[in-house]
Design a protein around this motif. Sequence first.
Motif, PDB file in Angstrom:
ATOM      1  N   ALA B 157       0.837  -1.207   0.000  1.00 18.43           N
ATOM      2  CA  ALA B 157       0.000   0.000   0.000  1.00 18.43           C
ATOM      3  C   ALA B 157       0.867   1.251   0.000  1.00 18.43           C
ATOM      4  O   ALA B 157       0.627   2.195  -0.773  1.00 18.43           O
ATOM      5  N   LEU B 158       1.915   1.267   0.824  1.00 17.77           N
ATOM      6  CA  LEU B 158       2.800   2.440   0.858  1.00 17.77           C
ATOM      7  C   LEU B 158       3.540   2.592  -0.469  1.00 17.77           C
ATOM      8  O   LEU B 158       3.800   3.708  -0.931  1.00 17.77           O
ATOM      9  N   GLY B 159       3.873   1.454  -1.107  1.00 24.35           N
ATOM     10  CA  GLY B 159       4.524   1.502  -2.415  1.00 24.35           C
ATOM     11  C   GLY B 159       3.637   2.227  -3.431  1.00 24.35           C
ATOM     12  O   GLY B 159       4.108   3.064  -4.204  1.00 24.35           O
ATOM     13  N   PHE B 160       2.329   1.915  -3.413  1.00 26.33           N
ATOM     14  CA  PHE B 160       1.389   2.603  -4.305  1.00 26.33           C
ATOM     15  C   PHE B 160       1.388   4.103  -4.053  1.00 26.33           C
ATOM     16  O   PHE B 160       1.281   4.894  -4.985  1.00 26.33           O
ATOM     17  N   ILE B 161       1.504   4.471  -2.779  1.00 27.37           N
ATOM     18  CA  ILE B 161       1.493   5.898  -2.439  1.00 27.37           C
ATOM     19  C   ILE B 161       2.737   6.590  -2.997  1.00 27.37           C
ATOM     20  O   ILE B 161       2.669   7.698  -3.516  1.00 27.37           O
ATOM     21  N   MET B 162       3.878   5.907  -2.898  1.00 25.42           N
ATOM     22  CA  MET B 162       5.137   6.533  -3.328  1.00 25.42           C
ATOM     23  C   MET B 162       5.242   6.623  -4.843  1.00 25.42           C
ATOM     24  O   MET B 162       5.852   7.544  -5.381  1.00 25.42           O
TER      25      MET B 162
END
Lengths: 291, 296
Positions: B157-162
């Motif tokens: 999920a954090l990867g998608f944000i970055m």
Amino acid sequence: MTVELPAERPAGPAPRVGPAATVPAPAVERAATMRGDHIAAPVRLATVGFDLFYGTLHAVRDVTLEIASNSVTAIIGPSGCGKSTLLRAFNRMNDLIAGVRTRGEVRVSGRNILEPTTDVVELRRRVGMVFQRPNPFPKSIFDNVVFGLRLLGIRNRGELEARCEDSLRRAALWDEVRDRLDRSALQLSGGQQQRLCIARCLAVEPEVILMDEPASALDPTATARVEELVLELKQRYTIVVVTHNMQQAARISDRTAFLLSGSLVEYGETAGIFTSPREKLTEDYITGRFG
Amino acid sequence: MTSPARPKTFAPLAARGPAAARRVVDVGATVACHVAAAAVILPLALIVWHLVRMGLAGLTPAFFLHLPKPVGETGGGMANAIAGTALLVTIGAALAVPIGVGAGLFLAEHGDGRLGGLVRTTADVLGGVPSIVVGVAAYSLVVVPMGRFSALAGGVALGFIMLPTIVRSTEEMVRLVPRSYREAALALGAPRWRMIHDVVLPAAAPGIVTAILLGTARAAGETAPLLFTALGSRFWSLALDRPIASLPVYIFDYARAPYDDWNRQAWSAALVLLLLVTFVSALVRLTARRVPRRAF
């Protein structure tokens, strides 16, 4: 190895690319002129009926000329006349621009480099280029000079250092930078940067050096140094210089080609061009009546 | 004609005295610019001041070293959440940095075609997706197939944000590399990939690092994408396939809890999160600045 030029455009293969529009070719009376007044030395570069189009713009028109080795040839003409484009044909830098089409031939040491089989990477090593604005990489002076050597796979420290020194000496820059080779090249002055770019070009042992207005971004002192350097370098290299500075062309070149609207108007010994041009257009241009 | 008679000659300009009105406008505009600049600093200054005031007292060694105490007991720390946030951000960056930098490079070098347009639009739309929706997507992509909440799901999920920040900023930075560098490399006989690898990427590196930092810093503070992916945990865990604690989720839980001690810890956690992001950014920037200086 002298390349024998046919007097007319070769009737052989059809134009490689581009529209079949026939270019008006007043070739007969021009053919002799374009050989640069009976070049005695071996011909290193030549174009034969060379045309170049940017999309629909016909930038170079049916240019045929021969350039002798170990000489300096200047290409002059007003802005936008196609002189840089013609220069960039010799190392196929025009390939980088989308929509460029060519026909005719561009020969380097007798081989037509427009053939699709040409190894462009090897061609560009043999035909080096110095640009209008000094463009050292944002790396150390040393890394700049040996850039091309590393491309060739040379890793040996000692060899890199020896070749670096040799190139910098030939570019008349060694004494100024010998004790700060690890500093950023961007700290050098404009004139030093341009000589660094020349050293970087010399490092890969080219046969030909193309210079695209190499001094137009430099002050008079730096210009003089670069001009001296060009005269020294012609002992070993074939040099083609594009310039819009006619005094410069007169000072440094053996032969001068005058280009106008993409067409080669006159080509011959520099002394002849500047003292007794054969064409009215040439005379008008060098006397400052236009351009 | 209604206008007054035009004089035949004008008084010399030098004799017209100081242009008082012009000076007033000059001073006014200068003051306005300074006020605007101060207004930019003000929110961050307020946040930092507030966090320090409320959270500094709670920053004891125990806060960094201990696990949370069971509900009802005071004290304890957030060691698991600090480690958890670090792990989640690392997973996210490990996924998003290679893909993001690669895609950004593609857009800058080959991005003028139809595929480039598609990638660019997709990245922009992804950047506009609310973070809670990103959490839902990661939930259905990772949590549902795995059958449980996990650090891995949170990292995804954090990867998608970055990703969008890294893609678009990398593209911008690579496009900023002057054309003259490229021409110089090609004219020396560099194949295209060597030109990109040896000249373009190093020249763009500081900018790309900044892009990565921006993306990571934003992701480090995200709460919503973690709520139903990493979930949270009150125990020490660094297992990728287990729920994991994180600072933002702790702040979220503790700040709305009815215990004063938890509220105080939420302030401290917020301060730690801020320090963590600042510290990592400063560290990376310092190292990134040193790399190109490397002597031969």
